[in-house]
Design a protein around this motif. Structure first.
Motif, mmCIF file in Angstrom:
data_model
loop_
_atom_site.group_PDB
_atom_site.id
_atom_site.type_symbol
_atom_site.label_atom_id
_atom_site.label_comp_id
_atom_site.label_asym_id
_atom_site.label_seq_id
_atom_site.Cartn_x
_atom_site.Cartn_y
_atom_site.Cartn_z
ATOM 1 N N LEU A 121 0.996 -1.004 -0.132
ATOM 2 C CA LEU A 121 -0.157 -0.342 -0.083
ATOM 3 C C LEU A 121 0.597 1.041 -0.047
ATOM 4 O O LEU A 121 0.401 2.405 -0.809
ATOM 5 C CB LEU A 121 -1.029 0.117 0.873
ATOM 6 C CG LEU A 121 -1.204 -1.162 1.495
ATOM 7 C CD1 LEU A 121 -2.638 -0.790 2.200
ATOM 8 C CD2 LEU A 121 -2.878 -1.269 0.090
ATOM 9 N N TYR A 122 1.453 1.148 0.894
ATOM 10 C CA TYR A 122 2.685 2.537 0.867
ATOM 11 C C TYR A 122 3.718 2.268 -0.699
ATOM 12 O O TYR A 122 3.667 3.944 -1.507
ATOM 13 C CB TYR A 122 4.331 2.123 1.378
ATOM 14 C CG TYR A 122 3.507 2.052 3.015
ATOM 15 C CD1 TYR A 122 2.762 2.365 3.905
ATOM 16 C CD2 TYR A 122 5.040 1.040 3.759
ATOM 17 C CE1 TYR A 122 2.960 1.788 4.888
ATOM 18 C CE2 TYR A 122 4.944 0.612 4.904
ATOM 19 C CZ TYR A 122 3.945 1.018 5.740
ATOM 20 O OH TYR A 122 4.184 0.455 7.314
ATOM 21 N N SER B 132 0.613 3.591 -2.716
ATOM 22 C CA SER B 132 0.864 5.687 -2.967
ATOM 23 C C SER B 132 1.724 5.912 -3.779
ATOM 24 O O SER B 132 1.308 7.336 -4.404
ATOM 25 C CB SER B 132 0.529 5.718 -1.352
ATOM 26 O OG SER B 132 -0.302 5.119 -0.556
ATOM 27 N N GLU C 268 1.242 6.421 -7.289
ATOM 28 C CA GLU C 268 0.287 6.603 -7.619
ATOM 29 C C GLU C 268 0.015 8.298 -7.240
ATOM 30 O O GLU C 268 -0.170 9.360 -8.295
ATOM 31 C CB GLU C 268 -1.295 6.780 -6.848
ATOM 32 C CG GLU C 268 -1.795 5.300 -6.954
ATOM 33 C CD GLU C 268 -3.159 5.539 -5.635
ATOM 34 O OE1 GLU C 268 -3.863 5.790 -6.706
ATOM 35 O OE2 GLU C 268 -3.085 5.608 -4.877
ATOM 36 N N SER D 69 -3.458 5.584 -11.462
ATOM 37 C CA SER D 69 -4.307 5.360 -10.019
ATOM 38 C C SER D 69 -3.642 4.064 -9.791
ATOM 39 O O SER D 69 -3.068 2.516 -10.746
ATOM 40 C CB SER D 69 -5.572 5.574 -10.579
ATOM 41 O OG SER D 69 -5.679 4.513 -11.593
ATOM 42 N N ARG D 70 -3.963 3.437 -8.710
ATOM 43 C CA ARG D 70 -3.769 2.089 -8.633
ATOM 44 C C ARG D 70 -4.855 0.674 -9.384
ATOM 45 O O ARG D 70 -4.328 -0.067 -9.109
ATOM 46 C CB ARG D 70 -3.963 2.239 -6.543
ATOM 47 C CG ARG D 70 -3.909 0.284 -5.842
ATOM 48 C CD ARG D 70 -4.042 1.353 -4.816
ATOM 49 N NE ARG D 70 -5.398 0.025 -3.988
ATOM 50 C CZ ARG D 70 -5.984 0.995 -2.631
ATOM 51 N NH1 ARG D 70 -5.039 1.203 -1.403
ATOM 52 N NH2 ARG D 70 -6.933 0.721 -2.337
ATOM 53 N N ASP D 71 -5.802 1.688 -9.106
ATOM 54 C CA ASP D 71 -6.751 0.772 -9.972
ATOM 55 C C ASP D 71 -6.552 0.049 -11.582
ATOM 56 O O ASP D 71 -6.023 -0.771 -11.692
ATOM 57 C CB ASP D 71 -7.813 0.993 -10.029
ATOM 58 C CG ASP D 71 -8.982 0.997 -8.962
ATOM 59 O OD1 ASP D 71 -8.585 0.355 -7.807
ATOM 60 O OD2 ASP D 71 -10.435 1.521 -9.016
ATOM 61 N N GLU E 210 -13.019 4.651 -8.933
ATOM 62 C CA GLU E 210 -12.242 3.986 -7.514
ATOM 63 C C GLU E 210 -12.362 5.214 -6.085
ATOM 64 O O GLU E 210 -12.534 6.653 -6.400
ATOM 65 C CB GLU E 210 -10.919 4.578 -8.555
ATOM 66 C CG GLU E 210 -9.509 4.103 -7.002
ATOM 67 C CD GLU E 210 -8.217 3.913 -7.748
ATOM 68 O OE1 GLU E 210 -7.140 3.456 -7.234
ATOM 69 O OE2 GLU E 210 -7.776 4.685 -9.059
ATOM 70 N N SER F 147 -0.624 8.322 2.250
ATOM 71 C CA SER F 147 -2.322 8.271 1.331
ATOM 72 C C SER F 147 -2.621 6.357 1.275
ATOM 73 O O SER F 147 -2.213 5.546 1.810
ATOM 74 C CB SER F 147 -2.543 8.784 0.490
ATOM 75 O OG SER F 147 -1.758 8.533 -0.612
ATOM 76 N N HIS G 57 -6.279 4.636 0.336
ATOM 77 C CA HIS G 57 -7.912 4.766 -0.105
ATOM 78 C C HIS G 57 -9.032 4.025 0.784
ATOM 79 O O HIS G 57 -8.691 3.559 1.037
ATOM 80 C CB HIS G 57 -8.257 4.092 -1.690
ATOM 81 C CG HIS G 57 -7.240 4.576 -2.096
ATOM 82 N ND1 HIS G 57 -7.548 5.866 -3.620
ATOM 83 C CD2 HIS G 57 -6.119 4.545 -3.236
ATOM 84 C CE1 HIS G 57 -6.763 5.897 -5.345
ATOM 85 N NE2 HIS G 57 -5.707 5.400 -4.225
ATOM 86 N N TYR H 285 -0.873 2.832 8.976
ATOM 87 C CA TYR H 285 0.682 3.328 9.115
ATOM 88 C C TYR H 285 0.589 3.369 10.178
ATOM 89 O O TYR H 285 1.949 4.080 10.980
ATOM 90 C CB TYR H 285 0.355 5.068 8.938
ATOM 91 C CG TYR H 285 0.409 5.640 7.509
ATOM 92 C CD1 TYR H 285 1.703 5.262 6.312
ATOM 93 C CD2 TYR H 285 -1.069 5.414 6.783
ATOM 94 C CE1 TYR H 285 1.580 5.575 5.283
ATOM 95 C CE2 TYR H 285 -0.787 5.282 4.895
ATOM 96 C CZ TYR H 285 -0.032 5.582 4.422
ATOM 97 O OH TYR H 285 0.987 5.421 2.809
#
Ligand SMILES: [Fe+2]
Ligand SMILES: [Fe+2]
Lengths: 328, 97
Positions: A96-97, A100, A103, A108-110, B7, B28, B30, B45
């Motif tokens: 996830l980091y 991000s 991004e 985009s992540r998608d 998204e 960040s 989502h 985090y």
């Protein structure tokens, strides 16, 4: 790490004109060790390189949960289960980091996830090997996370700020991963003969794939020179691989295990270990999708995505309903 | 399939590591809504007690200065060196100033 320079056709077809002055000014910032931030001007190729590298890195963290996830319910004690669960959860966090960070470059992540699901994006070759027994979990923490640390520490000084900052968080967590792996190996090596044999067997199977994690040799590494000039990379693949061998061989000796390489020898003069030839055919086969577990890993990732689609939909529907209420 | 769905929005995450310190940008996440953004930020985090307080804010609600205008934007402060104490000579013999 998982940043093996796995290639994928550059798709961005940017028509933006980059003047020699702009490029020179950019390189001057890099040379002055300035960090590049998300909204700063950057050459399209720099952006593309980072998107490719960071997204591959993120995908590797996510796919990397599977070989270890395999042992969550089978770890030999409640404490080992809890530790492994925490480690696997960290890897999700790393993914996830990194998504991000990527991004911030305008993807985009998608899109990135879709690239993985469609089989267009790559992830590290190492996660296409099976975890056959508990000792493999020790070997992964010790060797795979160990190799990742070797690769990731210089990335904390990468010229792209958001990537560098993500790597600092990741590195803080990785040393727990490596130590818990070494601890598993250490316990096995001090156990029964059978347990020690398990540890040796795991080392035999994971040693060479771990060395492959650093990517192709410098002579065959197409992105290296440019990435070094941009200070995305600070050391070449072969330099990092050598460092890894130098620190890891003494650890194997401490465990009383034999590194499965007949050519391995300490060169007294340089202080470096010389090691045998890597089977690059195997490396390329695994990258091409023909490793022992490629199909299984992708199948699992796709089904997780599809099976949980209803959760994403439900969360979205709930959010829509709440905001409609708030407006009303 | 949720393929066609937009998204989930992006949120920026700020953590106060202990009381007495300011919140600091961490990264960040989502999330579908504000509460989920807080939960995801905690899980992503603060797995090691990194914080005692979390802020999340929709990324698209942040008003940022324009990096291409950086010099023009901050320039008015540049020539006002008299705003710094080091601008002033303290005469020999004067203390506690
Ligand atoms: Fe990781
Ligand atoms: Fe790790």
């Amino acid at each position: 790490m998982y940043t093996q320079g796995l290639d994928q056709k550059g798709q961005a077809n940017v028509s933006e004109i980059e003047s020699p002055e702009q490029l020179a000014a950019f390189q001057a910032r890099i040379d002055a060790e300035e960090k590049i931030e998300a909204k700063d001007w950057m050459p399209a190729a720099y952006r593309r390189t980072l998107i490719r590298q960071i997204s591959q890195h993120a995908h590797s963290e996510i796919i990397g949960m599977q070989p270890e996830g395999n042992w969550l319910t089978r770890a030999p004690s409640l404490q080992r289960k809890a530790i492994l669960l925490a480690k696997v959860q960290d890897e999700a966090g790393h993914g996830l980091y990194l998504y991000s960070a990527a991004e911030t470059l305008g993807v985009s992540r998608d899109e990135m996830v879709q690239g993985l699901l469609d089989g267009k994006a790559k992830y590290s070759s190492i996660f296409n090997y099976p975890t056959l027994n508990w000792a493999d979990i020790g070997a992964i923490g010790w060797l795979v996370d160990g190799a990742a640390i070797m690769n990731q520490i210089p990335l904390c000084r990468c010229s792209y700020g958001p990537y560098a900052r993500a790597m600092i968080r990741v590195c803080k967590e990785e040393s727990f991963h490596q130590r818990q792996g070494f601890d598993i190996m250490h316990k096995l090596c001090n156990g029964t003969d059978d347990q020690k044999a398990m540890a040796q067997d795991a080392l035999n199977r994971w040693w060479w794939p771990s060395l492959m994690m650093f990517g192709p040799g410098d002579a065959d590494s197409k992105h290296s020179a440019q990435s070094m000039a941009w200070k995305i990379k600070r050391f070449s693949n072969d330099e990092l691989r050598q460092k890894f061998v130098d620190v890891t061989v003494p650890q194997a000796e401490f465990l009383g295990l034999r590194v499965p390489d007949d050519a391995l020898v300490l060169d007294e003069e340089s202080g470096h270990y010389r090691f045998g030839e890597i089977d690059w055919q195997e490396f390329h086969d695994v990258l091409a999708g023909n490793g022992p577990c490629n199909a299984q890993r992708m199948e699992r990732r796709r089904s997780a995505h599809d099976d949980n689609a209803w959760v994403r939909d439900a969360a979205r529907a709930y959010a829509d309903k709440q905001s409609a209420k708030a407006v009303a | 399939m949720s393929k066609d769905r937009a998204e989930w929005p992006l949120y920026e995450v700020f953590i106060r590591s202990k009381s007495g310190l300011s919140h600091r940008h961490a990264g960040s996440v989502h999330a579908a809504d504000d509460q989920m953004a807080l939960d995801n930020a905690r899980d992503t985090y603060t797995r090691r007690m990194e914080g005692v307080s979390l802020w999340v804010v929709r990324s698209d609600r942040i008003i940022a200065s324009d990096p291409t205008e950086t010099s023009a934007f901050f320039e008015p402060a540049e020539d006002k060196i008299y705003r710094h104490p080091t601008f002033y000579d303290v005469p020999e013999g004067v203390e506690n100033l």
